[in-house]
Design a protein around this motif. Sequence first.
Motif, PDB file in Angstrom:
ATOM      1  N   MET A   1      46.449  41.587  30.926  1.00 30.47           N
ATOM      2  CA  MET A   1      46.407  43.021  31.144  1.00 30.47           C
ATOM      3  C   MET A   1      45.769  43.771  29.990  1.00 30.47           C
ATOM      4  N   GLY A   2      44.576  43.614  29.698  1.00 27.02           N
ATOM      5  CA  GLY A   2      43.917  44.484  28.748  1.00 27.02           C
ATOM      6  C   GLY A   2      44.135  44.151  27.298  1.00 27.02           C
ATOM      7  N   CYS A   3      45.388  44.068  26.831  1.00 27.06           N
ATOM      8  CA  CYS A   3      45.643  43.656  25.460  1.00 27.06           C
ATOM      9  C   CYS A   3      45.581  42.147  25.403  1.00 27.06           C
ATOM     10  N   SER A   4      45.094  41.614  24.330  1.00 28.80           N
ATOM     11  CA  SER A   4      44.922  40.172  24.309  1.00 28.80           C
ATOM     12  C   SER A   4      44.799  39.672  22.901  1.00 28.80           C
TER      13      SER A   4
ATOM     14  N   GLY B   1      40.461  38.013  26.901  1.00 30.07           N
ATOM     15  CA  GLY B   1      41.813  38.561  26.916  1.00 30.07           C
ATOM     16  C   GLY B   1      42.394  38.595  28.320  1.00 30.07           C
ATOM     17  N   TRP B   2      43.479  39.308  28.470  1.00 29.07           N
ATOM     18  CA  TRP B   2      44.178  39.394  29.743  1.00 29.07           C
ATOM     19  C   TRP B   2      43.563  40.467  30.636  1.00 29.07           C
ATOM     20  N   VAL B   3      43.430  40.146  31.920  1.00 28.95           N
ATOM     21  CA  VAL B   3      43.069  41.129  32.928  1.00 28.95           C
ATOM     22  C   VAL B   3      44.206  41.185  33.942  1.00 28.95           C
ATOM     23  N   TYR B   4      44.305  42.280  34.664  1.00 23.11           N
ATOM     24  CA  TYR B   4      45.488  42.463  35.490  1.00 23.11           C
ATOM     25  C   TYR B   4      45.244  43.469  36.585  1.00 23.11           C
ATOM     26  N   THR B   5      46.034  43.369  37.637  1.00 25.27           N
ATOM     27  CA  THR B   5      45.952  44.344  38.720  1.00 25.27           C
ATOM     28  C   THR B   5      47.197  44.234  39.591  1.00 25.27           C
TER      29      THR B   5
ATOM     30  N   GLY C   1      55.930  44.407  49.436  1.00 18.33           N
ATOM     31  CA  GLY C   1      55.345  45.666  49.012  1.00 18.33           C
ATOM     32  C   GLY C   1      54.190  45.510  48.055  1.00 18.33           C
ATOM     33  N   GLU C   2      54.377  44.665  47.035  1.00 18.71           N
ATOM     34  CA  GLU C   2      53.389  44.590  45.962  1.00 18.71           C
ATOM     35  C   GLU C   2      53.423  43.206  45.342  1.00 18.71           C
ATOM     36  N   THR C   3      52.255  42.733  44.925  1.00 15.07           N
ATOM     37  CA  THR C   3      52.149  41.525  44.108  1.00 15.07           C
ATOM     38  C   THR C   3      51.264  41.838  42.911  1.00 15.07           C
ATOM     39  N   ARG C   4      51.795  41.620  41.713  1.00 16.11           N
ATOM     40  CA  ARG C   4      51.044  41.874  40.482  1.00 16.11           C
ATOM     41  C   ARG C   4      50.463  40.558  39.962  1.00 16.11           C
ATOM     42  N   LEU C   5      49.314  40.660  39.336  1.00 22.12           N
ATOM     43  CA  LEU C   5      48.627  39.477  38.819  1.00 22.12           C
ATOM     44  C   LEU C   5      48.204  39.700  37.377  1.00 22.12           C
ATOM     45  N   LEU C   6      48.480  38.705  36.530  1.00 21.66           N
ATOM     46  CA  LEU C   6      47.921  38.616  35.184  1.00 21.66           C
ATOM     47  C   LEU C   6      47.065  37.363  35.123  1.00 21.66           C
ATOM     48  N   ARG C   7      45.870  37.490  34.577  1.00 22.08           N
ATOM     49  CA  ARG C   7      45.028  36.306  34.368  1.00 22.08           C
ATOM     50  C   ARG C   7      44.439  36.372  32.971  1.00 22.08           C
ATOM     51  N   LYS C   8      44.552  35.268  32.227  1.00 23.67           N
ATOM     52  CA  LYS C   8      43.995  35.242  30.881  1.00 23.67           C
ATOM     53  C   LYS C   8      42.565  34.734  30.913  1.00 23.67           C
ATOM     54  N   MET C   9      41.662  35.558  30.416  1.00 20.76           N
ATOM     55  CA  MET C   9      40.254  35.230  30.343  1.00 20.76           C
ATOM     56  C   MET C   9      39.867  34.985  28.885  1.00 20.76           C
ATOM     57  N   ALA C  10      38.623  34.575  28.663  1.00 19.55           N
ATOM     58  CA  ALA C  10      38.162  34.320  27.301  1.00 19.55           C
ATOM     59  C   ALA C  10      38.284  35.568  26.431  1.00 19.55           C
TER      60      ALA C  10
ATOM     61  N   ALA D   1      37.966  43.109  33.807  1.00 16.06           N
ATOM     62  CA  ALA D   1      37.132  43.036  32.613  1.00 16.06           C
ATOM     63  C   ALA D   1      36.078  41.992  32.796  1.00 16.06           C
ATOM     64  N   GLY D   2      35.027  42.099  31.991  1.00 13.62           N
ATOM     65  CA  GLY D   2      34.064  41.022  31.910  1.00 13.62           C
ATOM     66  C   GLY D   2      33.037  41.057  33.023  1.00 13.62           C
ATOM     67  N   GLY D   3      32.464  39.864  33.334  1.00 14.34           N
ATOM     68  CA  GLY D   3      31.386  39.759  34.301  1.00 14.34           C
ATOM     69  C   GLY D   3      31.835  39.315  35.650  1.00 14.34           C
ATOM     70  N   PRO D   4      30.937  38.772  36.445  1.00 15.42           N
ATOM     71  CA  PRO D   4      31.233  38.522  37.851  1.00 15.42           C
ATOM     72  C   PRO D   4      31.879  37.192  38.153  1.00 15.42           C
ATOM     73  N   ASP D   5      32.192  36.357  37.156  1.00  9.90           N
ATOM     74  CA  ASP D   5      32.715  35.022  37.429  1.00  9.90           C
ATOM     75  C   ASP D   5      34.143  35.095  37.938  1.00  9.90           C
ATOM     76  N   VAL D   6      34.415  34.611  39.148  1.00 12.46           N
ATOM     77  CA  VAL D   6      35.775  34.587  39.679  1.00 12.46           C
ATOM     78  C   VAL D   6      36.214  33.161  39.967  1.00 12.46           C
ATOM     79  N   SER D   7      35.560  32.178  39.379  1.00 20.91           N
ATOM     80  CA  SER D   7      35.930  30.790  39.646  1.00 20.91           C
ATOM     81  C   SER D   7      37.338  30.527  39.169  1.00 20.91           C
TER      82      SER D   7
END
Length: 374
Positions: free
Chosen positions: A1-4, A150-154, A139-148, A16-22
């Motif tokens: 989530m943004g901080c990393s 830092g963290w991205v989230y939604t 109702g809702e599902t939150r996701l955190l993913r760690k990228m090179a 964050a970042g580019g188009p890679d969703v692999s």
Amino acid sequence: MGCSSGGGDPPPGGQAGGPDVSMPEVDAGPDDSGEPACVEYAMPTDVDCAAPLDGVLPVDLRCTGLYGDFDKRELACGVLEYKPAVELWSDGAAKRRFVSIPKGQRVDVSNPDAFVYPEGTQFWKEFRVKGADGALRLGETRLLRKMAAGWVYTSYVWSEDERQAIQMQNDFGVPDLYGTGHMVPTRDQCKECHVGRADFVLGWDALMLGPGAEGVTRESLVALGVIEDASPLALTIPGDEVERQALGYLHANCGVSCHNDLPESAAHDTGLYLRLEASELGSVAATDAVRTGMNKRPAENAKYEGLKNPDPANWYDIRPGDPARSLLVARQELRGFEGQMPRIGTRQVDDTGLQLVTRWIQGMTEPNYPPPGP
């Protein structure tokens, strides 16, 4: 989530970042060991799983790797469900939590207070909320993913028929999801809580994966190959049953996110720290909650609006034996004002948590605790 542990804050929209969703390769998960079966994940072909141009997280939850069979809600192989020993209060919503660690990667637990996760780690948290008829619904599902970088989230918001979950398309959250009272947080609200942890994840540490945890525990992490040795994580909350329950509750609901000594944490400047640190578990008196809260007057910027007695002279952060003059308790009881605790994400008082903390303060008597301040 943004901080990393590297990289800056992602652009608006939780990406964050580019188009890679692999998807990172994950461990295959349970097979013939008696554990529940899993379904190998395959990127769906009937939805567009390409990332938006401004980010890396897909629009549709089906593209994140959580479910091997989305229609049946069967988890993908390598995704593990877990429940921490102490749960964060979310107005009574029913929650499920899931994690995947990339195959062959390990979580660094050398600092039991601050795990560090490998790139490709993903955490999901699902909320089932009560509708007008009293029935629970997705109702809702939150996701955190760690990228090179830092963290991205939604947050993914489920359709009313529960057949689809689509990424929230703005930064403004949802104040009342389908009339259930459930609040989908804004981007800033997510960040406000998660930056209180060095590597962003709130619900995993040596204590929350300790006794009472389900699905994934600090011991099972070794068998899963996620860590090498669980012995550094063999921590115990000190005190009797009342003290352990209250300290554990404050740790999970207040300390790991906001009330700790990390400069980025939202409540750092209050000086009231409620996170349980590994080096301070030798006794109740050594914990941050006692050392920074006992007979301490609240910080100058403390909020008193909405309290029955708004006079700052009436209050201590924690006054031994006197929950009625302990601001910690008063803020747990408060709703609808800036000083409520938790500050965001809740409209309802957690009666169980309130009772735990109240019982603890009521039982603070000499010689184990100092006499109450004047």
